[in-house]
Design an enzyme around this catalytic site. Structure first.
Site, PDB file in Angstrom:
ATOM      1  N   CYS A  11       0.884  -0.891  -0.133  1.00 40.77           N
ATOM      2  CA  CYS A  11       0.584  -0.296   0.118  1.00 40.77           C
ATOM      3  C   CYS A  11       1.064   1.046   0.067  1.00 40.77           C
ATOM      4  O   CYS A  11       2.002   1.531   1.094  1.00 40.77           O
ATOM      5  CB  CYS A  11      -1.128  -0.251   1.000  1.00 40.77           C
ATOM      6  SG  CYS A  11      -2.152   1.535   1.203  1.00 40.77           S
ATOM      7  N   SER A  12       1.145   1.769  -1.030  1.00 40.51           N
ATOM      8  CA  SER A  12       1.733   3.023  -0.966  1.00 40.51           C
ATOM      9  C   SER A  12       1.394   4.173   0.397  1.00 40.51           C
ATOM     10  O   SER A  12       2.177   5.045   0.627  1.00 40.51           O
ATOM     11  CB  SER A  12       1.179   4.431  -2.431  1.00 40.51           C
ATOM     12  OG  SER A  12      -0.294   4.461  -2.462  1.00 40.51           O
TER      13      SER A  12
END
Length: 111
Positions: A11-12
């Site tokens: 997840c960024s």
């Protein structure tokens, strides 16, 4: 400062929050919550400490979240404990509180 991040490395936003913690010089405990999910009681404690409801911590974009549209907090916590993909990330805890890192800058409030 000690910090715990419930993290998904894919997840960024989670990666950005972790970078903010590291930049702040925090001693970070990283928990990949999909591999080592928090218990129902731990989730309840975290949300209470962050003045959030379980619904605030629900990852609404997941298919399983749709079935929880009318669910109460207990049902949401049960679902999150059974299927941790439903937990919104990143969730960060320090001595100053708990915040969801959406946006990642929100964790600055507890640094």
């Amino acid at each position: 400062m000690q910090a715990t991040i419930y993290h998904n490395p894919r997840c960024s936003k989670s990666r950005e929050a972790l970078a903010l913690l590291n930049e702040a010089g925090a001693q970070v405990r990283v928990i990949e919550y999909l591999k080592a999910p928090p218990t129902r009681d731990e989730l309840a404690r975290l949300y209470a400490k962050g003045a959030m409801t379980p619904r605030d911590g629900l990852r609404k974009a997941e298919d399983g979240a749709r079935a929880l549209k009318d669910a109460d907090d207990d049902a949401i916590l049960d679902a999150m404990a059974a299927d941790p993909i439903l937990i919104e990330r990143p969730l960060v805890e320090t001595d100053k509180g708990v915040r969801l890192g959406r946006p990642p800058e929100a964790i600055r409030e507890i640094l």
